[in-house]
Design an enzyme around this catalytic site. Sequence first.
Site, short mmCIF file in Angstrom:
data_model
loop_
_atom_site.label_atom_id
_atom_site.label_comp_id
_atom_site.label_asym_id
_atom_site.label_seq_id
_atom_site.Cartn_x
_atom_site.Cartn_y
_atom_site.Cartn_z
N HIS A 189 0.83 -1.20 0.00
CA HIS A 189 0.00 0.00 0.00
C HIS A 189 0.87 1.26 0.00
O HIS A 189 0.74 2.13 -0.87
CB HIS A 189 -0.93 -0.02 1.22
CG HIS A 189 -1.84 1.16 1.31
ND1 HIS A 189 -3.15 1.12 0.89
CD2 HIS A 189 -1.64 2.43 1.74
CE1 HIS A 189 -3.71 2.31 1.07
NE2 HIS A 189 -2.81 3.13 1.59
N GLU A 190 1.79 1.33 0.96
CA GLU A 190 2.65 2.52 1.03
C GLU A 190 3.57 2.59 -0.18
O GLU A 190 3.89 3.67 -0.67
CB GLU A 190 3.45 2.52 2.34
CG GLU A 190 2.60 2.53 3.62
CD GLU A 190 1.54 3.63 3.66
OE1 GLU A 190 1.78 4.73 3.12
OE2 GLU A 190 0.45 3.39 4.23
N HIS B 258 1.80 4.42 -2.85
CA HIS B 258 1.92 5.87 -2.63
C HIS B 258 3.31 6.36 -3.05
O HIS B 258 3.45 7.41 -3.69
CB HIS B 258 1.72 6.20 -1.15
CG HIS B 258 0.29 6.18 -0.68
ND1 HIS B 258 -0.69 6.96 -1.24
CD2 HIS B 258 -0.32 5.50 0.33
CE1 HIS B 258 -1.85 6.75 -0.59
NE2 HIS B 258 -1.64 5.87 0.35
N GLU C 71 -4.60 7.91 -3.12
CA GLU C 71 -5.07 6.63 -2.58
C GLU C 71 -5.37 5.63 -3.70
O GLU C 71 -5.28 4.41 -3.50
CB GLU C 71 -6.30 6.87 -1.69
CG GLU C 71 -6.69 5.71 -0.80
CD GLU C 71 -5.71 5.43 0.35
OE1 GLU C 71 -4.73 6.20 0.52
OE2 GLU C 71 -5.92 4.44 1.05
ZN ZN Z 1 -3.11 5.23 1.79
#
Ligand code: ZN
Length: 500
Positions: A264-265, A268, A294
Site C-alpha cells: 500500500h505505502e 503511494h 489513494e
Molecule cells: Zn493510503
Amino acid sequence: MAHEEQLEELRALMGEIIDVQSATGLLQWDQEVCMPPKGGPARGQQLATLAAVAHRMLTAPRVGKLLDALGGASGLDSDSAALVREFRHDHERAQRLPERLVREFAEARSQAYEAWVAARETSDFGRFEPHLERIVLLSREKAEYFGYSGSPYNALLEEYERGMTAEMLSVIFGELAPRLRGLVARIVPAAGPSAGAWLDRDWDEEIQWALTLRVLRDMGYDFDAGRQDRSVHPFTVNFDIQDVRVTTRINRRELFSGLTGSIHEGGHALYEQGFALEDRRTVLAQAPSLGIHESQSRMWENMIGRSRPFWEHYAPVFREHHGAALGDAGPEDFYRAINHVAPSFIRVEADECTYNLHIILRFEIELALIEGNLRVRDVPEAWNAKVKEYLGLTVPNDAAGCLQDIHWSHGGIGYFPTYALGNLYAAQLFETIQEALPDLWEQVAQGSFAPLLAWLRTHVHRTGRRKLAAAIVEDATGSAPSAAPFLRYIEGKYGALYGI
Ligand code: ZN
C-alpha cells in the site's frame, strides 16, 4: 522579459516554502520512526514553529504581488501557467484563514489528540466529546472563512479532494452502499468465519520484513531514492522526488498485514518517486488530491497484491522463505486467505467488500455534524446504529466504534471520503489498464510490474498537479469518475471467488 524575472522570483520563493515543508516532513518522519519518547513536547514546538513559518512565507504580500502580475500575463507556457495557477490556489486558500484561527485550530488539535488517545484507551467517548465539539465548531468556522456553495462540508472536502462536493458524494455513495450490502450479505454465509486454519501461528518477523523489501523492489520502488522503516502506523513521506520513504509494521501473528502495508505505502511512494524531475521543488510535483493518491496505493494493494496471478508468483517465494511453516498452502490458498470477507468493527482491518461501507457511515456522520443535524454527544449512538445497519454488527464499545480513528482528533473532517474515492478511481483506471496491457496478468504472474508502472507514470504520476483528480481519471479512461467500474470489479471478483 519582466515576466521571466517575476517567474524566476516566484519559483525561488516557492522552492523555499517547499524546503521548509520538507524539513517539517523529516521531523515528522523522525518522530514516528526514531525519536526517543521524551522528545515529544519539544518536537511539537518545532513543528508548530515550522508550520507558522511556512504559512507566513506562503501568505507573504510579495507572493501575492508576483501572482497578480503573472496571473494576467500572456505568453506563459502551459507548465508555467499551471505552476502559477496552483501556487495561487495554495496562497489564496491560506490567506482566507485568519492567523488566530490557524493557531486556535492547531491548539485544539493537539489537545484533542491527547484526549482521544486517553478516551480510546479507556473506551470513554465522554473524555473526547468536548474536544470533538470544539473541532466541529472550529471546522464550521473554517468553512465560513473558506466560503462554499451548497453544504458547508464542501469547504472542508475541498482541502482533500478539490472539485468534489457532498452532493456528488451522496449520489456516488447512494449507488454504492446498497450494492455492497447486498454483496456482503450473499458472501458471508459462503465465506465462513475463518480465513484459514493454516494462518493461525507465529510468523518469523525477520522473514516477513525481508519479503516486504523483496516485493517493494519488484514493484519498482527505488531504494536509492527511499527506504523502509517500521512505525506504529504505516505511512509514506517525501522530502524530494528522490527521497520518498515508507514505513510498515510487522505483526508476528499476521502473515499478510506487514506485506499489504508495504505494498500500500509502496503504491503511494511510486507515485511520489514518479513526479517529473523538472517539477522538483515546485507545487507541480504533488498529487492534486488524496483520492487520486489513494488510488495508487489501493491499486497496488488490492488489484495487484490480492490477485491470483500475484500469488502464483509469490506463493513459491513465500515457501522459499517460510518453509515448513506454510504446511501445504499453495497459491490458491494464499489467494483465498488474503481475500477473506468478514464484516468487522475496525476500518483498517476491513476487507475490500466491506471497506467502503466503513467510509460511507463516517461520511454520513461527518456531514450531519457539520450541517448541524447531529449533536456531538449523539455520535456514539448514531455510529452504532449505522454499523448495525450497514455491517450487521453490534458495536461492543466506543474504542471499537466511533473512537477507533485518529482523523477527527487531527481535525481531519472531510478526509474519510478520499479513501472510498481512491478505491473507485483505482478500479476505473485499472479497467483501462487491462485493456491497454493485454499481457498484464502474465507479467504479474512472473513478478514483473514494469509495464504497469510505466502506464501509471505516463497517465497519472508525471501529471502532478497539472490536472485535478477527476480530469486525470477522465483523460486516462475516457469517462468521468463513477462507481460503475468498482462495482463491476468487486462483484466480478468476489462473485467468482465465492461462487455466488
Ligand atoms: Zn493510503
